[in-house]
Scaffold this active site. Structure first.
Site, PDB file in Angstrom:
ATOM      1  N   CYS A  52     -22.555  19.516  13.140  1.00  0.00           N
ATOM      2  CA  CYS A  52     -23.257  18.765  12.086  1.00  0.00           C
ATOM      3  C   CYS A  52     -22.298  17.971  11.204  1.00  0.00           C
ATOM      4  O   CYS A  52     -22.709  17.060  10.493  1.00  0.00           O
ATOM      5  CB  CYS A  52     -24.100  19.708  11.240  1.00  0.00           C
ATOM      6  SG  CYS A  52     -25.379  20.519  12.220  1.00  0.00           S
ATOM      7  N   HIS A  70     -26.056  15.918   5.036  1.00  0.00           N
ATOM      8  CA  HIS A  70     -26.556  16.280   6.365  1.00  0.00           C
ATOM      9  C   HIS A  70     -27.926  16.930   6.174  1.00  0.00           C
ATOM     10  O   HIS A  70     -28.086  17.795   5.314  1.00  0.00           O
ATOM     11  CB  HIS A  70     -25.575  17.245   7.040  1.00  0.00           C
ATOM     12  CG  HIS A  70     -26.161  17.959   8.207  1.00  0.00           C
ATOM     13  ND1 HIS A  70     -26.767  17.292   9.243  1.00  0.00           N
ATOM     14  CD2 HIS A  70     -26.274  19.290   8.480  1.00  0.00           C
ATOM     15  CE1 HIS A  70     -27.212  18.183  10.120  1.00  0.00           C
ATOM     16  NE2 HIS A  70     -26.930  19.396   9.671  1.00  0.00           N
ATOM     17  N   ASN A 104     -33.467  18.665  11.732  1.00  0.00           N
ATOM     18  CA  ASN A 104     -32.006  18.619  11.755  1.00  0.00           C
ATOM     19  C   ASN A 104     -31.564  17.991  13.082  1.00  0.00           C
ATOM     20  O   ASN A 104     -31.772  18.581  14.139  1.00  0.00           O
ATOM     21  CB  ASN A 104     -31.466  20.052  11.613  1.00  0.00           C
ATOM     22  CG  ASN A 104     -29.949  20.130  11.626  1.00  0.00           C
ATOM     23  OD1 ASN A 104     -29.274  19.181  12.022  1.00  0.00           O
ATOM     24  ND2 ASN A 104     -29.421  21.267  11.217  1.00  0.00           N
TER      25      ASN A 104
END
Ligand SMILES: CC(C)(COP(=O)(O)OP(=O)(O)OC[C@H]1O[C@@H](n2cnc3c(N)ncnc32)[C@H](O)[C@@H]1OP(=O)(O)O)[C@@H](O)C(=O)NCCC(=O)NCCS
Length: 330
Positions: free
Chosen positions: A113, A257, A287
């Site tokens: 990520c 993020h 996500n």
């Protein structure tokens, strides 16, 4: 030292929308549970046959068009993904092939990520040290084929989605610049958020027992990840503010993020940021790992959330653990 400007952004998400209700039809979960715990309402999944490379190429073309450039104008591709189409080579070279980039240097980043943050830091360093003038940074991910859609995998399966984002970074004379960067890792937590299989040190890399045990699906210790994420997001933001000599009240926008709306809200609360200062699109996409920041950046630009001279922070935490931030003057 040379300055580094973002001259183009782009993104691409698959057409297929998978709602929380759709997931409730596949496993023991509910729209209410997912929304309350994560803020996610729907996500995009690839159609059969669609590849990570397809998403990356579409996002990259959009970013290059936005910058008014041809693929052959790029000196370096930095591509962040943990879901490359093949075990090797990585997707950087596939982008070179698909866009016809004339044998350009292609560097694959796999920092989960945090991949796009590492990518921007790398691109900025190449440009500032005069090793490149134009760098295409891509974050691209297809997580849906890896998810365990049985009840066993429901904690992970409801959170992740597919998509790609890209940005063109160029040497420039204006005010725009990457002002500061923070990059970190802590490998002792590698199995707190990971996908164990296939792994290189086992003959055949995977066998039927591993598959039966679900060891080829991503796994997470959700509560541990949550706790570390809030702490490290805050530390990374503070680090680039300090390095850049910038006050948090002067930030036009923070693009975190998109891991979980509750994590974003906890970070915003800690820094007393207003809703206008924080970007969120997790309700639409979930996500998307390395893709989440560049998708959000491209959307923020198109929503008019950034103007010339604005101060922007990109910040991420993820598997590894890895975390970091970029402080940017737009
Ligand atoms: C995963 C996460 C949403 C879970 O939320 P939580 O409040 O910690 O939930 P818990 O772990 O306490 O689980 C509560 C219950 O819900 C259950 N549950 C897990 N996933 C579920 C789902 N999709 N639907 C319904 N119930 C679920 C658990 O089994 C548990 O049941 P139990 O109490 O009977 O054991 C949360 O920990 C989180 O967001 N972690 C960080 C995730 C993340 O951002 N990862 C990526 C970082 S880059």
């Amino acid at each position: 030292m040379r300055r580094v400007a973002f001259t183009g952004t782009g993104y691409h998400v698959p057409d297929r929308i998978v709602t929380n209700e759709d997931l409730a039809g596949m496993m023991d979960t509910s729209d209410e549970w997912i929304r309350e715990r994560s803020g996610i309402r729907e996500r995009r999944w690839i159609a059969p046959g669609q590849t990570n490379g397809d998403l990356a190429a579409a996002a990259a073309r959009m970013a290059l068009d936005d910058a008014g450039l041809e693929p052959t104008d790029v000196d370096l591709v930095v591509l962040a993904t943990i879901s490359s189409d093949n075990f090797f080579p990585g997707n950087g070279v596939l982008l070179e092939r698909d866009l016809g980039m004339g044998h350009v240097a292609a560097l694959d980043v796999r920092n989960q990520c945090t991949g796009f943050i590492y990518g921007v830091a790398t691109a900025s360093a190449y440009i500032k040290s005069e090793q490149a003038d134009t760098v295409l940074v891509v974050g691209t991910e297809i997580q849906s084929p890896a998810l365990d859609l049985s009840d066993r995998g429901r904690d992970m399966a409801v959170l992740f989605g597919d998509g790609a984002g890209a940005a063109v970074l160029q040497a420039a004379d204006g005010d725009g610049d990457v002002l500061a960067t923070s990059l970190h890792s802590q490998g002792q937590f590698n199995d707190a958020l990971w996908c164990e299989m296939p792994c290189s040190h086992i003959p055949g890399r995977i066998d039927a027992t591993h598959i039966a045990e679900g060891r080829h699906h991503p796994k997470m210790n959700g509560r541990l990840v949550f706790k570390h994420a809030v702490r490290r997001f805050c530390e990374a933001i503070q680090e680039v503010l300090t390095k850049g000599g910038v006050d948090k009240n002067d930030l036009a926008l923070v693009i975190p993020h998109q891991a979980n709306l509750r994590i974003t809200e906890a970070v915003a609360k800690r820094f007393e940021l207003t809703p206008e200062q924080v970007f969120s699109n997790i309700h639409k996409y979930g996500n998307t790992t390395a893709a989440s920041i560049p998708i959000a950046l491209a959307e923020a630009v198109r929503e008019g959330r950034l103007k010339c001279g604005d101060l922007l922070v990109l910040v991420a935490f993820g598997s590894g653990f890895t975390w970091g931030a970029n402080l940017i003057r737009w």
